[in-house]
Design an enzyme around this catalytic site. Structure first.
Site, mmCIF file in Angstrom:
data_model
loop_
_atom_site.group_PDB
_atom_site.id
_atom_site.type_symbol
_atom_site.label_atom_id
_atom_site.label_comp_id
_atom_site.label_asym_id
_atom_site.label_seq_id
_atom_site.Cartn_x
_atom_site.Cartn_y
_atom_site.Cartn_z
ATOM 1 N N ASP A 1 32.629 41.923 47.270
ATOM 2 C CA ASP A 1 33.792 41.587 46.446
ATOM 3 C C ASP A 1 34.765 42.762 46.510
ATOM 4 O O ASP A 1 34.491 43.845 45.971
ATOM 5 C CB ASP A 1 33.330 41.343 45.008
ATOM 6 N N HIS A 2 35.930 42.544 47.133
ATOM 7 C CA HIS A 2 36.874 43.634 47.365
ATOM 8 C C HIS A 2 37.589 44.083 46.088
ATOM 9 O O HIS A 2 38.324 45.071 46.091
ATOM 10 C CB HIS A 2 37.915 43.214 48.414
ATOM 11 N N ARG A 3 37.357 43.379 44.979
ATOM 12 C CA ARG A 3 37.945 43.840 43.726
ATOM 13 C C ARG A 3 37.346 45.179 43.303
ATOM 14 O O ARG A 3 38.030 46.003 42.671
ATOM 15 C CB ARG A 3 37.707 42.810 42.611
#
Length: 443
Positions: A415-417
């Site tokens: 998850d690139h968040r």
């Protein structure tokens, strides 16, 4: 005294269940502990056992029907015992003063809800199937299911003649009435604003002709409703893709030392799979990279100081992900035994609900199918998942020479968040380092 059989509540989040299969028929003798029926939820299928000896007196919810938890699904009692009044899981009856003195079929017909022509009719998949087989119009069937949904027993109890007698007369022009009579058309099926006219009959014929044209092609297809588990998988996967902006990273690992390590364990009669080894080694790496082991909630990062490793298990009707609690604190033999036990319980439909909650990271293995690379979807609310691919002998360069080595690709989706590319890459490199040098696990 007859005993109620209720749709069980098998977990805190369960609100409804589907009768997957009745193991007994009405009138069958039942012994305490025998399986009466199986219930499919959005996660797995569970068997429900009889609490006492007796006879299955009545089945109220047919196979394939979905009802809320605690709904009455049947009765268990002694031979010859009568089913208590009001046994059906129906809506409350009308007050006695308002009940017309008519036969059962007439009462059912008079209870039919008023539905506009062409309006959507809520019904269970099994009820729709029965209606098609019997040639019934669902719009005429009275509904007794939850929130006005037509269930199978409504279709089985439906009498078209009684419904027709109870239906108000349809007003039509003399020409429309004659055309309908000549063509054998039921005027109540024709959409019209007020009195049915001849042009309404023509419009009805056009619409039925359009629906009939693809019939030949339909015979080559089959439509089946999704199971509860499949609907849950579809819902969860869609939610995951919509929630997390993801990136997948692929890295090849030389499994030479891991194969040697596994053979050494086998020589000492310690049999472990590559999945067992991955759980152990990846758990170690996660303790060093907490961002891969966290979750996100309301713009907050929740760090987990433990590793609950989910291991995806493929079933005939879907996929479940039971968790190995505190995998980072367990020995390899403990992990191996638990992986085997959880997979067994999953295939038998006996997984405890708590084993399906609280995961912090997931491993999913498609290597046995020869897959070389794929993009696994994150199991929310986790922030990463590791896909395991097949192991293949490949030509690689070592110390300036071409040699053959067993290479396994790992596919990490993050998850690139919260997980930047550099962090994900460092994590994969750490997993690679541990697996190519098992002795580092002791460091």
């Amino acid at each position: 005294m007859a005993t109620e059989l209720l749709m069980p509540k098998l977990g805190l989040t369960m609100t409804e269940g589907t009768i997957d299969e009745w193991k007994k028929k009405e009138g069958d003798a039942v012994r305490k502990g025998e399986i009466l029926y199986s219930v499919a939820t959005d996660k797995l299928t569970n068997d429900v056992e009889a609490d006492a000896d007796g006879v299955l007196l009545k089945i109220l919810v047919a196979e394939g029907e979905t009802v809320p938890c605690k709904t009455l699904v049947g009765w268990l009692g002694q031979p010859g015992e009568a089913v208590p009044d009001g046994a059906a899981p129906a809506a409350a009856a009308a007050p006695a003063a308002e009940a017309p003195a008519v036969g059962a079929a007439g009462a059912a017909a008079s209870a039919a809800p008023a539905r506009e022509a062409g309006a959507y009719v809520p019904a269970t998949p099994y009820a729709k199937k029965l209606a098609r087989e019997k040639g019934f119009d669902l719009a005429q069937v009275p509904a007794t299911g939850y929130k006005g949904v037509i269930v199978a027993k409504d279709v089985l109890a439906f009498t078209p003649a009684a419904a027709a007698a109870a239906a108000p007369a349809v007003k039509a022009s003399p020409l429309a009435a004659k055309v309908a009579a000549d063509l054998g058309i039921d005027l109540s099926a024709v959409n019209a604003h007020g009195r049915v006219l001849a042009q309404d009959i023509l419009a009805y014929l056009e619409s039925t002709r359009e629906k009939a044209e693809p019939a030949a092609a339909d015979a080559r297809e089959e439509t089946k409703p999704m199971s509860g588990m499949r609907k849950a998988i579809a819902r969860n996967m869609l939610a995951s893709v919509q929630t997390s902006p993801t990136v997948t990273f692929n890295l090849g690992i030389d499994m030479s030392e891991m194969k040697r390590y596994r053979e050494q364990l086998k020589a000492k009669e310690i049999k472990v799979s590559y999945t067992d080894l991955l759980v152990k080694f990846v758990s170690k790496a996660l303790t060093e990279f907490p961002l891969l082991n966290c979750s996100v909630e309301d713009n907050k990062i929740i760090y987990k100081h433990y590793v609950n490793m989910g291991v995806a298990v493929a079933l005939d009707n879907g996929l479940v992900v039971p968790n190995i609690t505190d995998a980072d604190k367990k020995s390899l033999t403990e992990i191996s035994a638990e992986v085997k036990e959880l997979a067994k319980l999953a295939r038998e439909g006996k997984l405890p609900p708590e084993k399906l909650r609280g995961g912090t990271f997931t491993i999913t293995n498609l290597g046995m199918y020869g897959i070389e690379s794929f993009t696994p979807i994150i199991n929310q609310p986790e922030v990463a998942i590791l896909g395991v691919n097949t192991m293949e002998d490949k030509v690689v360069v070592r110390n300036g020479e071409m040699v053959i080595r067993p290479i396994m690709n790992l596919s990490l989706t993050a998850d690139h968040r919260v997980v930047d590319g550099s962090v994900a890459a460092q994590f994969l490199q750490r997993v690679k380092s541990l697996m190519e040098n098992p002795a580092l696990m002791l460091a």
